[in-house]
Each structure stands twice: as C-alpha cells, then as structure tokens.
Design a protein around this motif. Structure first.
Motif, PDB file in Angstrom:
ATOM      1  N   GLY A  27      29.074  18.464  48.580  1.00 52.87           N
ATOM      2  CA  GLY A  27      30.294  18.881  49.275  1.00 52.87           C
ATOM      3  C   GLY A  27      30.011  19.420  50.666  1.00 52.87           C
ATOM      4  O   GLY A  27      30.785  19.196  51.595  1.00 52.87           O
ATOM      5  N   LYS A  28      28.893  20.121  50.810  1.00 48.85           N
ATOM      6  CA  LYS A  28      28.501  20.621  52.132  1.00 48.85           C
ATOM      7  C   LYS A  28      28.252  19.460  53.088  1.00 48.85           C
ATOM      8  O   LYS A  28      28.681  19.492  54.244  1.00 48.85           O
ATOM      9  CB  LYS A  28      27.257  21.493  52.000  1.00 48.85           C
ATOM     10  N   PHE A  29      27.579  18.420  52.592  1.00 51.47           N
ATOM     11  CA  PHE A  29      27.333  17.260  53.437  1.00 51.47           C
ATOM     12  C   PHE A  29      28.624  16.525  53.759  1.00 51.47           C
ATOM     13  O   PHE A  29      28.841  16.107  54.901  1.00 51.47           O
ATOM     14  CB  PHE A  29      26.351  16.297  52.764  1.00 51.47           C
ATOM     15  N   LEU A  30      29.496  16.363  52.774  1.00 48.27           N
ATOM     16  CA  LEU A  30      30.765  15.679  53.023  1.00 48.27           C
ATOM     17  C   LEU A  30      31.629  16.450  54.026  1.00 48.27           C
ATOM     18  O   LEU A  30      32.315  15.863  54.859  1.00 48.27           O
ATOM     19  CB  LEU A  30      31.527  15.470  51.714  1.00 48.27           C
ATOM     20  N   HIS A  31      31.586  17.766  53.941  1.00 49.18           N
ATOM     21  CA  HIS A  31      32.339  18.581  54.889  1.00 49.18           C
ATOM     22  C   HIS A  31      31.766  18.443  56.298  1.00 49.18           C
ATOM     23  O   HIS A  31      32.516  18.394  57.274  1.00 49.18           O
ATOM     24  CB  HIS A  31      32.324  20.045  54.456  1.00 49.18           C
ATOM     25  N   ALA A  32      30.451  18.378  56.391  1.00 47.51           N
ATOM     26  CA  ALA A  32      29.812  18.251  57.710  1.00 47.51           C
ATOM     27  C   ALA A  32      30.034  16.871  58.320  1.00 47.51           C
ATOM     28  O   ALA A  32      29.982  16.723  59.543  1.00 47.51           O
ATOM     29  CB  ALA A  32      28.314  18.528  57.593  1.00 47.51           C
ATOM     30  N   SER A  33      30.299  15.876  57.508  1.00 45.08           N
ATOM     31  CA  SER A  33      30.476  14.517  58.028  1.00 45.08           C
ATOM     32  C   SER A  33      31.939  14.108  58.046  1.00 45.08           C
ATOM     33  O   SER A  33      32.270  12.958  57.760  1.00 45.08           O
ATOM     34  CB  SER A  33      29.651  13.537  57.214  1.00 45.08           C
ATOM     35  N   GLN A  34      32.815  15.013  58.416  1.00 46.38           N
ATOM     36  CA  GLN A  34      34.238  14.692  58.526  1.00 46.38           C
ATOM     37  C   GLN A  34      34.433  13.656  59.624  1.00 46.38           C
ATOM     38  O   GLN A  34      33.775  13.679  60.654  1.00 46.38           O
ATOM     39  CB  GLN A  34      35.047  15.936  58.852  1.00 46.38           C
ATOM     40  N   GLY A  35      35.340  12.766  59.397  1.00 48.59           N
ATOM     41  CA  GLY A  35      35.639  11.731  60.377  1.00 48.59           C
ATOM     42  C   GLY A  35      34.868  10.453  60.152  1.00 48.59           C
ATOM     43  O   GLY A  35      35.203   9.427  60.727  1.00 48.59           O
ATOM     44  N   ALA A  36      33.842  10.467  59.347  1.00 50.37           N
ATOM     45  CA  ALA A  36      33.093   9.250  59.041  1.00 50.37           C
ATOM     46  C   ALA A  36      33.911   8.407  58.067  1.00 50.37           C
ATOM     47  O   ALA A  36      34.785   8.910  57.355  1.00 50.37           O
ATOM     48  CB  ALA A  36      31.740   9.592  58.439  1.00 50.37           C
ATOM     49  N   SER A  37      33.642   7.119  58.051  1.00 50.16           N
ATOM     50  CA  SER A  37      34.415   6.246  57.170  1.00 50.16           C
ATOM     51  C   SER A  37      34.053   6.528  55.716  1.00 50.16           C
ATOM     52  O   SER A  37      32.913   6.857  55.393  1.00 50.16           O
ATOM     53  CB  SER A  37      34.138   4.778  57.500  1.00 50.16           C
ATOM     54  N   SER A  38      35.035   6.402  54.864  1.00 55.68           N
ATOM     55  CA  SER A  38      34.791   6.658  53.451  1.00 55.68           C
ATOM     56  C   SER A  38      33.892   5.589  52.853  1.00 55.68           C
ATOM     57  O   SER A  38      33.244   5.816  51.831  1.00 55.68           O
ATOM     58  CB  SER A  38      36.108   6.749  52.683  1.00 55.68           C
ATOM     59  N   TRP A  39      33.813   4.423  53.478  1.00 56.09           N
ATOM     60  CA  TRP A  39      32.935   3.379  52.981  1.00 56.09           C
ATOM     61  C   TRP A  39      31.467   3.785  53.134  1.00 56.09           C
ATOM     62  O   TRP A  39      30.656   3.549  52.253  1.00 56.09           O
ATOM     63  CB  TRP A  39      33.205   2.070  53.714  1.00 56.09           C
ATOM     64  N   SER A  40      31.144   4.400  54.269  1.00 57.73           N
ATOM     65  CA  SER A  40      29.757   4.821  54.469  1.00 57.73           C
ATOM     66  C   SER A  40      29.406   6.069  53.660  1.00 57.73           C
ATOM     67  O   SER A  40      28.235   6.358  53.446  1.00 57.73           O
ATOM     68  CB  SER A  40      29.496   5.084  55.954  1.00 57.73           C
ATOM     69  N   LEU A  41      30.408   6.789  53.199  1.00 58.77           N
ATOM     70  CA  LEU A  41      30.184   7.987  52.396  1.00 58.77           C
ATOM     71  C   LEU A  41      30.399   7.743  50.906  1.00 58.77           C
ATOM     72  O   LEU A  41      30.481   8.685  50.119  1.00 58.77           O
ATOM     73  CB  LEU A  41      31.108   9.115  52.858  1.00 58.77           C
TER      74      LEU A  41
END
Length: 163
Positions: A27-41
């Motif tokens: 969750g910390k990583f997902l929060h830090a990578s806001q704005g990235a495409s959901s496909w790459s995440l």
C-alpha cells in the motif's frame, strides 16, 4: 486435539500478521506511485487484494472451532494465490536490488527501498507457507475425524419388511 487447535490459532495469527505487513508495504508503494497506469501496477494491486482476502479470512477463521479445519480447500487456494503474488514480486525485482534472497546491505533506517521490497517478498512467501501449513493441518484433521462409511455385503430385499 488441543494441540491442533493451538497450532491452528498460531498459524492464523501468523497469517494475519504477514498479511498486514504485506498490505502495508504494498500500500505504501501504491500510494507513492499515484498517477501511474493501473496496468503497470497490476501485480501490486493483485498482491494488495490477496493480502486483503487473507486478512479477512484469517480474522474470521482465527477462532478455535473444529469447523475451522474444514476450510482446507480455501486455505490451499489462498496459499496458491500467495505463491503467485510472491512470484510476481520476485519477477518485478528482476535483479534491480540484487538477488531476491540476498539480505546483505539491508538497513532499517527507512531510506533503503530495496529493504522494503525484500521484506515484502519475504513476508509474501512466509504467508504462503503458513496458508499451506493450515491446509495440510486441515486435511490431517478432516482425515482423522471422518469415519469411513460402513459397507455391507448383504442387501435386504425391498419386499421383505420387518414389523
């Protein structure tokens, strides 16, 4: 089977703790990578969903009832999901932080992101092992407590009634 109940509770507590740790780190990583495409995440979203599912079921099945042992197919399925998550996370590291199981150079000061990722991978693996152990314990318990159906060689005719 007090020992089995105790061991099951310890496994459920470990599953809960490992799920919370993986959910927090991912969750910390997902929060830090806001704005990235959901496909790459996608792999991180999958890991977060698996962590959420395992937290939910670990809380529900934490209580020591004999019925908690019959959930071994779900335990096995969640274990498989954790192993997939582990594989996806190891594949994402791809040597950028060194070998996935090389723990040299790990620091706990919060500045080394490789430390967080290796911890995330390690706890995903530990969670998979705990869920697999719960499934094996459930299989053992069910096998031990189910009685085989007695087979008879003599079959009574339908027209002979006993009164």
């Amino acid at each position: 089977m007090l020992l089995a109940d105790l061991f099951s509770m310890l496994l459920r507590l470990a599953e809960l703790a490992f799920g919370i740790i993986v959910a927090a780190l991912t969750g910390k990583f997902l929060h830090a990578s806001q704005g990235a495409s959901s496909w790459s995440l996608g792999r991180f979203i999958y890991t977060e969903v698996v962590a959420g599912i395992s937290i939910l079921f670990a809380i529900i099945w934490l209580f020591p009832f004999s019925g908690s042992f019959i959930h071994w197919p779900a335990d096995f399925f969640i274990s498989v999901m954790w192993f997939v998550s582990f594989g996806l996370l190891v594949d994402w590291l791809n040597g950028s932080c060194g070998y996935a199981f090389d723990w040299s150079g790990i620091s706990f000061d919060g500045t080394n992101t490789c430390s967080e990722w290796k911890a995330n991978v390690a706890f995903a693996f530990l969670s998979a092992i705990c869920w697999l152990a719960s499934a094996i314990l459930g299989i053992y318990w069910v096998r031990r407590h189910t009685h085989p159906v007695a087979t008879t060689t003599h079959r009574r005719r339908w027209y002979r009634h006993r009164v």
